[in-house]
Design a protein around this motif. Structure first.
Motif, short mmCIF file in Angstrom:
data_model
loop_
_atom_site.label_atom_id
_atom_site.label_comp_id
_atom_site.label_asym_id
_atom_site.label_seq_id
_atom_site.Cartn_x
_atom_site.Cartn_y
_atom_site.Cartn_z
N LEU A 64 0.83 -1.20 0.00
CA LEU A 64 0.00 0.00 0.00
C LEU A 64 0.87 1.26 0.00
N ASP A 65 1.88 1.29 0.87
CA ASP A 65 2.77 2.45 0.93
C ASP A 65 3.47 2.67 -0.40
N SER A 66 3.92 1.57 -1.02
CA SER A 66 4.60 1.68 -2.30
C SER A 66 3.67 2.23 -3.38
N HIS A 67 2.42 1.76 -3.38
CA HIS A 67 1.47 2.23 -4.39
C HIS A 67 1.14 3.71 -4.19
N LEU A 68 0.93 4.11 -2.93
CA LEU A 68 0.58 5.51 -2.67
C LEU A 68 1.74 6.45 -2.97
N ALA A 69 2.97 5.96 -2.83
CA ALA A 69 4.12 6.80 -3.18
C ALA A 69 4.14 7.08 -4.67
N ALA A 70 3.73 6.09 -5.47
CA ALA A 70 3.72 6.26 -6.93
C ALA A 70 2.43 6.89 -7.44
N HIS A 71 1.33 6.66 -6.71
CA HIS A 71 0.02 7.16 -7.14
C HIS A 71 -0.69 7.80 -5.95
N PRO A 72 -0.35 9.03 -5.60
CA PRO A 72 -0.97 9.68 -4.43
C PRO A 72 -2.48 9.81 -4.59
N LEU A 73 -3.16 9.81 -3.46
CA LEU A 73 -4.61 9.98 -3.47
C LEU A 73 -4.98 11.39 -3.90
N GLY A 74 -6.10 11.50 -4.60
CA GLY A 74 -6.59 12.80 -5.00
C GLY A 74 -7.45 13.42 -3.91
N SER A 75 -7.94 14.61 -4.16
CA SER A 75 -8.78 15.31 -3.19
C SER A 75 -10.06 14.51 -2.92
N GLY A 76 -10.33 14.27 -1.64
CA GLY A 76 -11.53 13.55 -1.25
C GLY A 76 -11.43 12.05 -1.36
N GLN A 77 -10.31 11.53 -1.83
CA GLN A 77 -10.16 10.08 -1.97
C GLN A 77 -9.59 9.47 -0.70
N ARG A 78 -9.94 8.20 -0.47
CA ARG A 78 -9.49 7.51 0.73
C ARG A 78 -9.15 6.06 0.40
N VAL A 79 -8.35 5.46 1.27
CA VAL A 79 -8.08 4.03 1.20
C VAL A 79 -9.14 3.32 2.03
N LEU A 80 -9.72 2.27 1.49
CA LEU A 80 -10.77 1.53 2.19
C LEU A 80 -10.24 0.17 2.62
N GLY A 81 -10.34 -0.13 3.91
CA GLY A 81 -9.98 -1.45 4.43
C GLY A 81 -11.24 -2.25 4.71
N SER A 122 0.69 3.39 8.71
CA SER A 122 1.00 3.47 7.28
C SER A 122 0.90 4.91 6.78
N SER A 123 1.27 5.10 5.52
CA SER A 123 1.18 6.43 4.92
C SER A 123 -0.26 6.85 4.67
N ALA A 124 -1.21 5.92 4.81
CA ALA A 124 -2.63 6.24 4.59
C ALA A 124 -3.34 6.59 5.88
N ARG A 125 -2.60 6.79 6.97
CA ARG A 125 -3.22 6.90 8.29
C ARG A 125 -4.24 8.04 8.40
N ARG A 126 -4.07 9.11 7.62
CA ARG A 126 -5.02 10.23 7.71
C ARG A 126 -6.05 10.20 6.58
N HIS A 127 -5.94 9.22 5.72
CA HIS A 127 -6.84 9.17 4.57
C HIS A 127 -7.34 7.74 4.37
N CYS A 128 -7.89 7.16 5.42
CA CYS A 128 -8.35 5.77 5.32
C CYS A 128 -9.57 5.57 6.20
N GLU A 129 -10.29 4.52 5.92
CA GLU A 129 -11.37 4.08 6.79
C GLU A 129 -11.51 2.57 6.65
N CYS A 130 -11.96 1.93 7.73
CA CYS A 130 -12.14 0.48 7.73
C CYS A 130 -13.58 0.15 8.09
N MET A 131 -14.09 -0.88 7.47
CA MET A 131 -15.43 -1.36 7.79
C MET A 131 -15.52 -2.83 7.42
N THR A 132 -16.56 -3.48 7.90
CA THR A 132 -16.78 -4.86 7.49
C THR A 132 -17.37 -4.89 6.09
N LEU A 133 -17.23 -6.03 5.43
CA LEU A 133 -17.83 -6.18 4.10
C LEU A 133 -19.34 -6.01 4.15
#
Length: 475
Positions: free
Chosen positions: A22-39, A57-68
């Protein structure tokens, strides 16, 4: 956009690999405005732990987790007009949720490019943990997003405790050919713990030897089991020790008696104990306890606001207090129907599970299912005479238990006739045991063709052969 999976045994760093990718991907492809990582996970406990890992992780301020299930509910709620227009069920009742129907409806919606495109625009990266638990109705959610988002997945088919054949989620990853197999154990470096785990995966006998880090013990009575546990858990050095039970509380008299003795008696020359053991609470038990305290376990009477406000302090009581206060200020109500209060109690518990945590404390006992995806320094496993499932599922259950240990694992088996240790899951399906073989020997033989062949046969359906008239211990 692509899908990448990580598979491997317990403790091989699947979740760590997910976050590194995830960190490697976000380094190459940063999140845009309003986008988040979903766990996404399957249980609330796993969701809490994934949230904690995201904080590192590098997504700590731009993430949310929920159940399926919650993710599926959100999709159905947002697109409910389309569901109604199609004449399909709109499963949005939170009081009596039909999780399978909700996931099935969400899967149909995600098959539409505009729905999956909306999800991809908001969550361009989705992390799926414990994917081996993915049933077909939930697999459709991942399949609907495949190719639309960057999907990172972790799974271990041997840790699926719901079935013994290949899980649909793992089969899908295998067909895609996108999985990386992890083999190095990062939870523990102890050779005996690793050897015992590998023996279970391969269907080989568990070692009975002089190891200090892994012990398999058959006991004739609850008192003997309690003595072992008290002398292990009483020392301050073993504060991070936990009891894992193959049976739920109240379903095995032997397990209940062992915990009662540990909590009330002293054992050994050092007078170890008593060690107070408390079962880890579940959402259902908290809801039932609260409902019983209000005196509305059955019936359709009325409950006054003072009774609800007088509940013992805690996160669930705080949620109910806010609900009562809102009803009193907005609607002027001070009396509530029992059915309404029972539903509100369950909603309050669900809210605490979703956005907070249940208070725990002291030495704990929990089921093996509750311990999934967690780790402890010392694990003591209570294995009663009867365990649900066949011999293969029992081996998986025991594997999940001992692989929670970082330093030491003790398996205590109810064995009144002193023959249990020669039956599965402790011996191989033929009942053959080599008593001289140690856990280290099992580990050193893990690369032999025979052991590899057995490890690959995870869908084996063999059962123990018992003498005529003897009751099988696996029911």
């Amino acid at each position: 956009m692509s899908t990448k999976g990580f598979t491997g045994g317990a403790g091989t760093g699947k979740t760590t690999s997910l976050l590194r990718e995830l960190d490697s991907h976000l380094a190459a492809h940063p999140l845009g405005s309003g986008q988040r990582v979903l766990g996404l996970t399957f249980m609330h406990g796993a969701r809490h732990r994934l949230t904690e890992r995201f904080a590192e992780s590098s997504a700590r301020r731009h993430c949310e987790c929920m159940t399926l299930d919650r993710f599926a509910w959100d999709i159905c709620r947002r697109w409910r007009t389309r569901l109604r227009a199609g004449g399909g069920l709109v499963p949005l009742d939170l009081d009596a949720p039909d999780y399978d129907a909700t996931c099935e409806a969400a899967g149909r919606l995600l098959a539409s490019p505009d729905v999956s495109g909306w999800v991809a625009a908001r969550y361009p990266v989705i992390v799926l943990d414990e994917f081996q638990d993915c049933a077909p109705v939930r697999l459709a959610l991942a399949q609907g997003l495949h190719g639309r988002v960057e999907m990172l997945v972790a799974a271990d088919d041997f840790q699926n405790l719901n079935r013994t054949d290949e899980s649909p989620g793992v089969a899908w990853l295998r067909e895609l050919g996108v999985s990386e197999e992890l083999t190095t154990n990062r939870r523990t470096a102890d050779a005996d713990l690793i050897g015992a785990a590998q023996a279970l995966r391969a269907g080989m006998p568990l070692p009975i030897g002089a190891s200090t880090s892994f012990k398999l013990i058959g006991v004739p009575s609850p008192a003997v089991a309690a003595s072992f546990i008290s002398q292990t858990m009483a020392p301050a050095a073993n504060k991070d020790a936990v009891l894992l039970s193959a049976a739920r509380p109240g379903t095995s008299p032997w397990v209940d008696k062992v915990i009662e003795l540990v909590s009330t008696k002293q054992y050994g020359k050092q007078k170890a104990g008593p060690v107070f053991i408390k079962w880890e609470t579940t959402a259902d038990s908290i809801a039932e306890t609260t409902i019983t305290a209000l005196g509305i376990a059955t019936g359709d009477g009325e409950v006054g606001a003072p009774a609800i406000l007088a509940l013992p302090r805690g996160p669930v009581a705080a949620q109910l207090s806010r609900w009562v206060d809102h009803r009193r200020r907005v609607l002027g109500r001070t009396e509530f129907g029992a059915t309404e209060v029972r539903a509100q109690v369950r909603r309050a518990v669900q809210h605490v599970r979703s956005f907070g945590s249940m208070p725990q404390g002291g030495r704990r006992a929990m089921t093996i299912h509750q311990a999934k995806n967690r780790e402890f320094a010392v694990v003591i496993v209570l294995w009663p005479l009867r365990v649900r499932g066949d011999a293969v599922l029992a081996r998986r259950l025991l594997y999940n238990a001992i692989t929670r240990a970082k330093r030491r694992a003790i398996v205590i088996v109810e064995d009144p006739k002193k023959r249990r240790l020669d039956s599965p899951p402790f011996a191989d399906p033929t009942g053959i045991r080599n008593p001289g073989r140690s856990a280290t020997d099992a580990r050193s033989r893990s690369d032999t063709p025979e052991l590899k062949r057995r490890a690959d046969q995870q869908s084996c359906t063999c059962r123990p052969v018992l003498p005529p008239g003897e009751v099988p211990w696996v029911s």
